[in-house]
Scaffold this motif. Structure first.
Motif, mmCIF file in Angstrom:
data_model
loop_
_atom_site.group_PDB
_atom_site.id
_atom_site.type_symbol
_atom_site.label_atom_id
_atom_site.label_comp_id
_atom_site.label_asym_id
_atom_site.label_seq_id
_atom_site.Cartn_x
_atom_site.Cartn_y
_atom_site.Cartn_z
ATOM 1 N N UNK A 1 -49.767 -14.922 -26.555
ATOM 2 C CA UNK A 1 -48.611 -15.025 -26.021
ATOM 3 C C UNK A 1 -47.662 -14.276 -26.553
ATOM 4 N N UNK A 2 -46.622 -13.661 -25.588
ATOM 5 C CA UNK A 2 -45.562 -12.648 -26.254
ATOM 6 C C UNK A 2 -44.740 -13.355 -27.501
ATOM 7 N N UNK A 3 -44.236 -12.776 -28.461
ATOM 8 C CA UNK A 3 -43.391 -13.265 -29.533
ATOM 9 C C UNK A 3 -41.693 -13.349 -28.960
ATOM 10 N N UNK A 4 -41.490 -12.252 -28.294
ATOM 11 C CA UNK A 4 -40.290 -12.109 -27.935
ATOM 12 C C UNK A 4 -40.285 -11.986 -26.236
ATOM 13 N N UNK A 5 -39.484 -12.532 -25.604
ATOM 14 C CA UNK A 5 -39.553 -12.161 -23.974
ATOM 15 C C UNK A 5 -38.014 -12.314 -23.577
ATOM 16 N N UNK A 6 -37.612 -11.460 -22.768
ATOM 17 C CA UNK A 6 -36.485 -11.261 -22.210
ATOM 18 C C UNK A 6 -36.914 -10.958 -20.609
ATOM 19 N N UNK A 7 -36.178 -12.015 -19.891
ATOM 20 C CA UNK A 7 -36.522 -12.242 -18.473
ATOM 21 C C UNK A 7 -35.093 -12.076 -17.842
ATOM 22 N N UNK A 8 -34.987 -10.783 -17.112
ATOM 23 C CA UNK A 8 -33.666 -10.607 -16.256
ATOM 24 C C UNK A 8 -32.353 -10.964 -17.016
ATOM 25 N N UNK A 9 -32.240 -10.381 -18.275
ATOM 26 C CA UNK A 9 -31.413 -11.016 -19.122
ATOM 27 C C UNK A 9 -29.921 -10.089 -18.762
ATOM 28 N N UNK A 10 -28.866 -10.705 -18.516
ATOM 29 C CA UNK A 10 -27.648 -9.898 -18.536
ATOM 30 C C UNK A 10 -26.469 -10.686 -19.295
ATOM 31 N N UNK A 11 -25.667 -9.945 -20.131
ATOM 32 C CA UNK A 11 -24.392 -10.470 -20.581
ATOM 33 C C UNK A 11 -23.135 -9.743 -20.277
ATOM 34 N N UNK A 12 -22.473 -10.827 -19.672
ATOM 35 C CA UNK A 12 -21.094 -10.501 -19.125
ATOM 36 C C UNK A 12 -19.813 -10.836 -20.155
ATOM 37 N N UNK A 13 -19.041 -9.933 -20.130
ATOM 38 C CA UNK A 13 -17.800 -10.388 -20.835
ATOM 39 C C UNK A 13 -16.630 -10.250 -19.840
ATOM 40 N N UNK A 41 -29.778 -6.976 -16.534
ATOM 41 C CA UNK A 41 -31.055 -7.376 -15.721
ATOM 42 C C UNK A 41 -32.275 -6.482 -16.900
ATOM 43 N N UNK A 42 -32.094 -7.077 -18.335
ATOM 44 C CA UNK A 42 -32.844 -6.310 -19.074
ATOM 45 C C UNK A 42 -34.258 -7.252 -19.181
ATOM 46 N N UNK A 43 -35.363 -6.743 -19.009
ATOM 47 C CA UNK A 43 -36.587 -7.405 -19.185
ATOM 48 C C UNK A 43 -37.677 -6.723 -19.959
ATOM 49 N N UNK A 44 -38.147 -7.326 -20.792
ATOM 50 C CA UNK A 44 -39.305 -6.584 -21.767
ATOM 51 C C UNK A 44 -39.860 -7.757 -22.709
ATOM 52 N N UNK A 45 -40.974 -7.713 -22.940
ATOM 53 C CA UNK A 45 -41.829 -8.218 -23.885
ATOM 54 C C UNK A 45 -42.458 -7.866 -25.164
ATOM 55 N N UNK A 46 -42.410 -8.495 -26.158
ATOM 56 C CA UNK A 46 -42.988 -7.869 -27.363
ATOM 57 C C UNK A 46 -43.902 -8.940 -28.083
ATOM 58 N N UNK A 47 -44.723 -8.208 -28.543
ATOM 59 C CA UNK A 47 -45.975 -9.168 -29.299
ATOM 60 C C UNK A 47 -45.685 -9.277 -30.644
ATOM 61 N N UNK A 48 -46.304 -10.367 -31.209
ATOM 62 C CA UNK A 48 -45.947 -10.568 -32.691
ATOM 63 C C UNK A 48 -46.827 -9.537 -33.574
ATOM 64 N N UNK A 49 -45.898 -9.068 -34.620
ATOM 65 C CA UNK A 49 -46.213 -7.862 -35.301
ATOM 66 C C UNK A 49 -45.828 -6.407 -34.958
ATOM 67 N N UNK A 50 -45.153 -6.414 -33.961
ATOM 68 C CA UNK A 50 -44.629 -4.982 -33.327
ATOM 69 C C UNK A 50 -43.417 -4.666 -34.005
ATOM 70 N N UNK A 51 -42.773 -3.572 -34.256
ATOM 71 C CA UNK A 51 -42.062 -2.853 -34.608
ATOM 72 C C UNK A 51 -41.135 -2.064 -33.641
ATOM 73 N N UNK A 52 -40.199 -2.511 -33.093
ATOM 74 C CA UNK A 52 -39.636 -1.824 -31.826
ATOM 75 C C UNK A 52 -38.298 -1.246 -32.257
ATOM 76 N N UNK A 53 -38.094 0.108 -32.216
ATOM 77 C CA UNK A 53 -37.062 0.718 -32.193
ATOM 78 C C UNK A 53 -36.201 0.605 -30.922
ATOM 79 N N UNK A 54 -34.834 0.447 -31.318
ATOM 80 C CA UNK A 54 -33.810 0.448 -30.130
ATOM 81 C C UNK A 54 -32.959 1.350 -30.380
ATOM 82 N N UNK A 55 -32.908 2.323 -29.223
ATOM 83 C CA UNK A 55 -32.038 3.698 -29.180
ATOM 84 C C UNK A 55 -30.997 3.687 -28.283
#
Length: 276
Positions: A1-13, A41-55
């Motif tokens: 099972x993925x540790x972090x999951x984003x499904x069609x996520x939007x943030x509106x201000x 509409x951000x979607x991605x999944x990350x498994x436990x123990x991964x190191x994800x760079x955000x650029x």
């Protein structure tokens, strides 16, 4: 099972021309603000123990993503699933300016569910790692940005989260402290914890991360292995830097305004799930 999951996520201000316009909307229901999507509409999944760079260049939604990962703010649409306790380390987040550093340690610990006895037990390790001396008993508003980052990092790592989010916290301070933080992050990596590393230091990202999430004006442009994604991102940076100011403004406007209606139609009604 993925540790972090984003499904069609939007943030509106909603952006208001004047502060009073927001009050009018609350009191009379007259919408006068302009919607702005920090994430779309951000979607991605990350498994436990991964190191994800955000650029991504400034304004791409990196800090908004950090706040969602840390449960600081909920998504407007979509679902965020977190498989554990998360902690955010950012220069401008998580510390109360009016309280002393020592009081902030207790406050952050209580917010993360620790007892006072547990907080007392980890305080010596926090003080040793932060290494800010007598300033620990001074209000945080008197701290430099480097001192804030030191204290914030020290508190978060000693609370021992399952998911660690680092948002430009290593961009301030001296090189010795940066290496100290990177060593601690490697220790977390070896323990199988999940790390999100938001940084403009592409060398650090490239050497430390297993995957890269590239955001472009609120959308995921690419998500994949570090070498492949960084190669494409560097090509993009080279192209973007060649644009004139007028061209860049036109490009940003097109990216920002192209899909707002589509987002609202496709994601309205989605549920929000925040688990720990």
């Amino acid at each position: 099972m993925s540790h972090v999951v984003f499904e069609n996520v939007s943030k509106r201000y909603v952006l208001y021309a004047r502060p009073i316009d927001k009050l009018k909307e609350v009191l009379f229901g007259k919408v006068s603000g302009k919607p702005f999507y920090a994430l779309k509409n951000v979607s991605f999944s990350v498994e436990q123990g991964e190191i994800v760079g955000v650029v991504g260049i400034n304004g791409s939604g990196k800090s908004t993503l950090s706040h969602l990962l840390a449960n600081v703010t909920p998504p407007t649409y979509g679902r965020v699933t977190l498989g554990g306790k998360s902690a955010l380390i950012a220069i401008s987040s998580g510390l109360n300016n009016q309280l002393t550093g020592r009081d902030n340690i207790e406050l952050k610990g209580l917010m993360m569910g620790l007892t006072k006895k547990q907080i007392q037990a980890i305080t010596p390790d926090i003080l040793e790692f932060a290494d800010i001396g007598d300033f620990i008993d001074q209000p945080v508003k008197t701290y430099s940005s480097g001192m804030r980052a030191r204290l914030g990092f020290a508190i978060s790592i000693n609370i021992n989260p399952d998911i660690l989010i680092i948002d430009e916290a290593l961009s301030v301070g001296d090189q010795t402290f940066t290496e100290k933080c990177l060593d601690k992050m490697r220790e977390f990596r070896d323990q199988g914890k999940t790390i999100f590393f938001v940084s403009h230091s592409l060398n650090q990202v490239k050497s430390f991360c297993t995957k890269i999430l590239w955001l472009e004006y609120g959308e995921v442009r690419m998500f994949g292995p570090t070498a492949e994604t960084m190669a494409e991102y560097n090509k993009y940076l080279y192209w973007y830097k060649q644009l004139t100011k007028k061209q860049a403004t036109h490009y940003v406007t097109k990216k920002r305004t192209g899909r707002s209606d589509e987002i609202e139609r496709s994601t309205r009604g989605e549920t929000i799930e925040l688990s720990s």
